[in-house]
Enzyme design. Sequence first.
Site, PDB file in Angstrom:
ATOM      1  N   HIS A 106       0.815  -1.220   0.000  1.00  0.00           N
ATOM      2  CA  HIS A 106       0.000   0.000   0.000  1.00  0.00           C
ATOM      3  C   HIS A 106       0.848   1.269   0.000  1.00  0.00           C
ATOM      4  O   HIS A 106       0.494   2.269  -0.619  1.00  0.00           O
ATOM      5  CB  HIS A 106      -0.927  -0.003   1.217  1.00  0.00           C
ATOM      6  CG  HIS A 106      -2.121  -0.885   1.031  1.00  0.00           C
ATOM      7  ND1 HIS A 106      -2.692  -1.596   2.055  1.00  0.00           N
ATOM      8  CD2 HIS A 106      -2.847  -1.196  -0.075  1.00  0.00           C
ATOM      9  CE1 HIS A 106      -3.726  -2.282   1.590  1.00  0.00           C
ATOM     10  NE2 HIS A 106      -3.828  -2.061   0.308  1.00  0.00           N
ATOM     11  N   GLU A 146      -1.096 -15.821 -26.241  1.00  0.00           N
ATOM     12  CA  GLU A 146       0.110 -15.778 -25.402  1.00  0.00           C
ATOM     13  C   GLU A 146       0.875 -17.100 -25.401  1.00  0.00           C
ATOM     14  O   GLU A 146       1.772 -17.296 -24.590  1.00  0.00           O
ATOM     15  CB  GLU A 146      -0.250 -15.364 -23.967  1.00  0.00           C
ATOM     16  CG  GLU A 146      -1.423 -16.092 -23.383  1.00  0.00           C
ATOM     17  CD  GLU A 146      -1.952 -15.468 -22.098  1.00  0.00           C
ATOM     18  OE1 GLU A 146      -1.204 -14.791 -21.392  1.00  0.00           O
ATOM     19  OE2 GLU A 146      -3.147 -15.672 -21.808  1.00  0.00           O
ATOM     20  N   ASP A 203       4.124 -13.508 -21.919  1.00  0.00           N
ATOM     21  CA  ASP A 203       4.063 -14.969 -21.957  1.00  0.00           C
ATOM     22  C   ASP A 203       4.387 -15.526 -23.342  1.00  0.00           C
ATOM     23  O   ASP A 203       5.041 -16.568 -23.455  1.00  0.00           O
ATOM     24  CB  ASP A 203       2.680 -15.462 -21.516  1.00  0.00           C
ATOM     25  CG  ASP A 203       2.603 -15.642 -20.001  1.00  0.00           C
ATOM     26  OD1 ASP A 203       3.666 -15.719 -19.365  1.00  0.00           O
ATOM     27  OD2 ASP A 203       1.485 -15.688 -19.461  1.00  0.00           O
ATOM     28  N   CYS A 252      -1.450  -6.213 -25.155  1.00  0.00           N
ATOM     29  CA  CYS A 252      -1.464  -5.716 -23.777  1.00  0.00           C
ATOM     30  C   CYS A 252      -0.230  -6.141 -22.995  1.00  0.00           C
ATOM     31  O   CYS A 252      -0.140  -5.920 -21.789  1.00  0.00           O
ATOM     32  CB  CYS A 252      -2.735  -6.172 -23.064  1.00  0.00           C
ATOM     33  SG  CYS A 252      -2.930  -7.963 -23.025  1.00  0.00           S
TER      34      CYS A 252
END
Length: 570
Positions: free
Chosen positions: A189, A431, A455, A502
């Site tokens: 965080h 991928e 990948d 992507c």
Amino acid sequence: MISGILASSGIAFGKALLFKSDLIIINKKNIHDIEIESEIKKFLKSKKKSIKQLIEIKQKSKLIFNSKETEIFEGHIMLLEDEELEKEIINLIKKKNNTAAFAIELTISKQIQKIKKINNIYLQNRAIDIRDIGNRLLRNILNIKTVDLKNIKEKVILIANDLTPSETAQMNFKYIKGFITNLGGETAHTSIMARSLEIPAIVGTGNITHKVKNGDFIILDGINNKIFINPIQNIIDKLKKYKKKYLKKKKKLKKFRILPAITIDKKKIEISANVSNMQDIINAKKYGAESIGLYRTEFLFMDRMELPSEEEQFHEYKKAAIMMNNKTIIIRTMDIGGDKEIPYMNFPKEDNPFLGWRAIRISLDRKEILHAQLTAILRASSFGKLKILFPMIISVEEIQQLKYELEKIKFILNKKKIDFDKNIQIGIMIETPASAIISKYLIKEVDFFSIGTNDLTQYTLAVDRKNDLISHLYNPMNPSVLKLIKKVIDVSHKEEKWTGMCGEFAGNEKATILLLGMGLNEFSMNPSYIPKIKKIIRTTKFKHAKQLSKLVLQQNTTKKIQKLINNYFI
């Protein structure tokens, strides 16, 4: 020179300020029965005070952070209000005659140890949050004053073993120019907060607090992941020039955020963002994303001890749809497995998890997970322009099975008279070499492709990109990877459909012109990369990009390909 995990980019110069919290000393001696009630009252008083403090921190953080960061403190408050936590602490006081402080320490430590046993980096980062809550309870019960980072009045770089979200939220960022820690990770965080504020930060260095003294002059190079301690003047001057150049470039790129990605000869390309949460969507809009090319839903499944419900997922997807104001959001179904395990799924031990039970393979085995997710996406599709993306597809049969499951959900929603987009588009991730090779069959089953180059490169080259011994072999500029990418794009165009990307390669400025020339329709990337990719596209002729890609695809070595591309940029 030291490096760590790059949590937030930027360059900062300043004196080191070592931040150490006061030592918490706990009385571990057993109490008498007569003292039990007073210890329980001490705990309950500490709990009440801690909740009050966190509510105040949450209110103050709203003035600095976006809603996603302030939700962190809502989570802390909920944990403090948890009846099970209270019951466990009171039981230790009553049955074991522990002091309230020792009962808190034992309970918090038990929870942290439980989390640390789980092989999940996202959950392990939450151990920091639990420790933060425990320390707050202990300080309040022992009347130890909480260190106030608001009182720093000179420009410093904060050096700490670790920083909790509540400590980060109280920093005076007028003077704290960056921070470096021994512990922490990219998904902690505190790291998320640093990125939100664009404060340079490097975490997970291991031993920075042992190498730095108060007052040392530090350069935090959050671009190249380097930390310099008392560097020579030559390095200081060099990095000051580098920072000036970096800020100037960043400022120049700002204007490209709002501009469309159109080449000089009027070829339009869609520039999208990869996101994992609401804060990422805010950043995507800020940097000029025209759509969301990849919404990673697996993060809804992580950082928790049970599956997210259909209702919970629906609200998240609905929020995203409304936030994007009818611009496309491609929602990828759960991509768990490989390096992303979750404790409550009872993953089998696998020798090769990247080749194992992951992504769509889990969803097809555990259809209740798939059905809940598809139902949530379909319900949210009535609030915006959503598309569905299935990961790790290797066969036509898998797509046909997924389409069958989707139709079942549509039938149920129709029967219940629940609104959804009846014509919602579906796509698949390319991928693996398997999906690329049979892409001409796969495209007939779907509306679009999205290439996951991370990948695809790894599987095509049989190279584990995280293995230091062979990571130099991992390169998407390899001729075999590029030929597969070109094949996939051409196949989709032949069927009058489109292909996006992507993977990280989509945000690589050296690859932009090459991919543009190959005919890639959509580039989806980390939001901060968007302005520079838009600039490259807007200053390029599509016909020149096609010439470059044609020449590149004729080469037989990675070295020749990189030389051609480097020469183009000279």
